[in-house]
Design an enzyme around this catalytic site. Structure first.
Site, short mmCIF file in Angstrom:
data_model
loop_
_atom_site.label_atom_id
_atom_site.label_comp_id
_atom_site.label_asym_id
_atom_site.label_seq_id
_atom_site.Cartn_x
_atom_site.Cartn_y
_atom_site.Cartn_z
N MET A 1 0.85 -1.19 0.00
CA MET A 1 0.00 0.00 0.00
C MET A 1 0.88 1.24 0.00
O MET A 1 1.80 1.37 0.82
CB MET A 1 -0.91 -0.02 1.24
CG MET A 1 -1.96 -1.13 1.16
SD MET A 1 -3.14 -1.08 2.54
CE MET A 1 -2.15 -1.75 3.85
N CYS A 98 -5.23 -0.06 -9.57
CA CYS A 98 -5.38 1.20 -8.83
C CYS A 98 -6.41 2.09 -9.51
O CYS A 98 -6.30 2.36 -10.71
CB CYS A 98 -4.03 1.91 -8.71
SG CYS A 98 -4.21 3.51 -7.88
N ASN A 202 -8.44 -10.85 -2.76
CA ASN A 202 -8.16 -9.64 -1.98
C ASN A 202 -9.44 -8.82 -1.79
O ASN A 202 -10.22 -8.67 -2.71
CB ASN A 202 -7.10 -8.80 -2.71
CG ASN A 202 -6.92 -7.40 -2.14
OD1 ASN A 202 -7.13 -6.42 -2.84
ND2 ASN A 202 -6.56 -7.30 -0.87
N GLY A 203 -9.59 -8.32 -0.57
CA GLY A 203 -10.67 -7.39 -0.29
C GLY A 203 -11.35 -7.63 1.04
O GLY A 203 -12.00 -8.66 1.24
N ASP A 204 -11.11 -6.72 1.99
CA ASP A 204 -11.84 -6.68 3.27
C ASP A 204 -11.47 -7.79 4.26
O ASP A 204 -12.24 -8.04 5.19
CB ASP A 204 -13.37 -6.74 3.05
CG ASP A 204 -13.90 -5.64 2.15
OD1 ASP A 204 -13.20 -4.61 2.03
OD2 ASP A 204 -14.99 -5.81 1.58
N GLY A 226 -4.67 -6.10 2.90
CA GLY A 226 -4.22 -4.71 2.82
C GLY A 226 -4.54 -4.00 4.13
O GLY A 226 -3.80 -4.06 5.11
C1 LIG Z 1 -3.55 3.71 1.50
C2 LIG Z 1 -3.65 2.63 0.48
C3 LIG Z 1 -2.67 2.48 -0.47
C4 LIG Z 1 -2.75 1.47 -1.43
N1 LIG Z 1 -1.74 1.31 -2.33
C5 LIG Z 1 -1.74 0.24 -3.17
C6 LIG Z 1 -0.64 -0.03 -4.01
O1 LIG Z 1 0.37 0.70 -4.04
N2 LIG Z 1 -0.71 -1.12 -4.81
C7 LIG Z 1 -1.80 -1.96 -4.81
O2 LIG Z 1 -1.81 -2.97 -5.52
N3 LIG Z 1 -2.86 -1.71 -4.05
C8 LIG Z 1 -2.86 -0.64 -3.23
N4 LIG Z 1 -3.94 -0.42 -2.41
C9 LIG Z 1 -5.10 -1.32 -2.48
C10 LIG Z 1 -4.95 -2.50 -1.51
O3 LIG Z 1 -3.79 -3.25 -1.82
C11 LIG Z 1 -6.16 -3.46 -1.58
O4 LIG Z 1 -6.26 -3.96 -2.88
C12 LIG Z 1 -7.46 -2.79 -1.21
O5 LIG Z 1 -7.31 -1.90 -0.13
C13 LIG Z 1 -8.51 -3.85 -0.84
O6 LIG Z 1 -7.99 -4.81 0.05
P1 LIG Z 1 -8.06 -4.66 1.65
O7 LIG Z 1 -9.52 -4.58 2.02
O8 LIG Z 1 -7.39 -5.91 2.17
O9 LIG Z 1 -7.35 -3.41 1.99
C14 LIG Z 1 -3.89 0.60 -1.46
C15 LIG Z 1 -4.89 0.76 -0.51
C16 LIG Z 1 -4.79 1.75 0.45
C17 LIG Z 1 -5.90 1.89 1.47
#
Ligand SMILES: Cc1cc2nc3c(=O)[nH]c(=O)nc-3n(C[C@H](O)[C@H](O)[C@H](O)COP(=O)(O)O)c2cc1C
Length: 316
Positions: A1, A98, A202-204, A226
């Site tokens: 992230m 993204c 991936n997600g949540d 994430g």
């Molecule tokens: C602050 C922030 C920065 C992120 N930067 C990236 C990134 O650089 N590359 C990427 O693949 N996903 C990025 N994401 C997305 C997360 O990797 C992930 O796909 C998304 O938040 C959903 O998964 P989660 O619910 O586990 O967070 C970012 C998310 C957040 C909140």
């Protein structure tokens, strides 16, 4: 992230409970192959503690993907970062998910769903640069404006090592819950079209057990976490101690993070404000946490932060 999982935070996570693998923040290949390289290369910094580590890249120009992939695979970046011989990235991941405005306006990341010839050229150029030395993966979403599994089918035709599927469209940003049934559909497509490609969902995901349950339910090869790390730095532990962590332990963990940050990012290489996100993670769930957070977020140097944390620890 981006602005979160830098080498410092990855080291903290490794010290709490290590995941099976780590990803860098996304790094722009067009910037890396320009005079702006010294500014961007910091996003690739890592230590031997954060392994295996996948470098995630994004950008527009296939030639820059090829050259960046070559330099990742042959150890040029690892040497530039100052790593000893033999320590290198474990793979290269292409960000095709993204949804942020700047990236989309540029026709990059999730916008590649609408420009498949460019997506293909980027994948092929990266593959050429890697020349079989590191595995190639893609991270993406399940569509742009609406769900579009033909995009997943397209990627499954590209002989990837791994495809990570975030169960939302670009248009959904992070506004609705991730749809794991769609991730399951991606896995079914994989079974049919590309049995050699691993599927990561991936997600949540907020806990290790939730991730394991989803992986079992949808027969996935892996789970990417994430934001779950914001709720629990021990999210990868079999039994997380986080809920019962005392104020003293939480303050000590932030103190460790701040000291590591100060040692790693000198000359304001990263603004001190990037620490505020972490302040919210650690300084939480104890009496006086809110007031302490407010005080910490007003600090303008790492020395000041350390001094506030020391005073807070001494007064417990
Ligand atoms: C602050 C922030 C920065 C992120 N930067 C990236 C990134 O650089 N590359 C990427 O693949 N996903 C990025 N994401 C997305 C997360 O990797 C992930 O796909 C998304 O938040 C959903 O998964 P989660 O619910 O586990 O967070 C970012 C998310 C957040 C909140």
């Amino acid at each position: 992230m981006d602005d979160v999982t830098d080498t410092v935070f990855r080291q903290i996570v490794a010290g709490c409970a290590a995941p099976d693998m780590y990803f860098t923040e996304f790094v722009n290949v067009d910037g890396l192959q320009s005079p702006g390289r010294p500014k961007l290369i910091k996003k690739l910094r890592f230590t031997a503690a954060e392994q295996p580590l996948i470098a995630q890249i994004w950008g527009k120009q296939p030639d820059n993907f090829r050259e960046t992939a070559r330099q990742l695979a042959d150890g040029t970046f690892a040497r530039d970062i100052g790593l000893p011989d033999g320590v290198n990235f474990a793979g290269v991941d292409l960000n095709m998910g993204c949804p942020q405005k700047t990236e989309i306006k540029n026709g990059t990341c999730a916008a590649l769903m609408n420009d498949r010839p460019l997506a293909e050229a980027i994948i092929e150029a990266t593959r050429e640069g890697l020349a079989g030395r590191l595995p190639l993966s893609v991270k993406t979403r399940v569509g742009f404006g609406t769900v579009d599994m033909s995009w997943i089918e397209f990627l499954l035709g590209k002989d990837l090592h791994t495809l990570t599927v975030h169960g939302r469209t670009k248009a959904q940003m992070s506004k609705v819950p991730a749809d794991w049934d769609l991730i399951g559909q991606a896995r079914e497509l994989r079974d049919r079209l590309a049995p050699g490609t691993l599927i990561v969902g991936n997600g949540d995901v907020l806990t290790r057990q939730q991730g394991l349950d989803l992986a079992a339910k949808y027969k996935l090869d892996g789970i990417m976490v994430g934001r779950g790390i914001f709720h629990d730095p021990f999210v990868f532990a079999e039994r997380s101690p986080w809920e019962s962590y005392t104020a003293e332990q939480r303050i000590a963990l932030y103190d460790k993070h701040v000291r590591q940050f100060a040692e790693t990012w000198q000359d304001r290489e990263r603004p001190i404000q990037t620490l505020n996100k972490f302040c919210k993670i650690y300084i939480n769930n104890f009496d006086g946490a809110k007031e302490l957070r407010e005080q910490l977020m007003r600090a303008s140097t790492t020395d000041e932060l350390i001094s506030i944390l020391e005073t807070a620890a001494a007064s417990l």
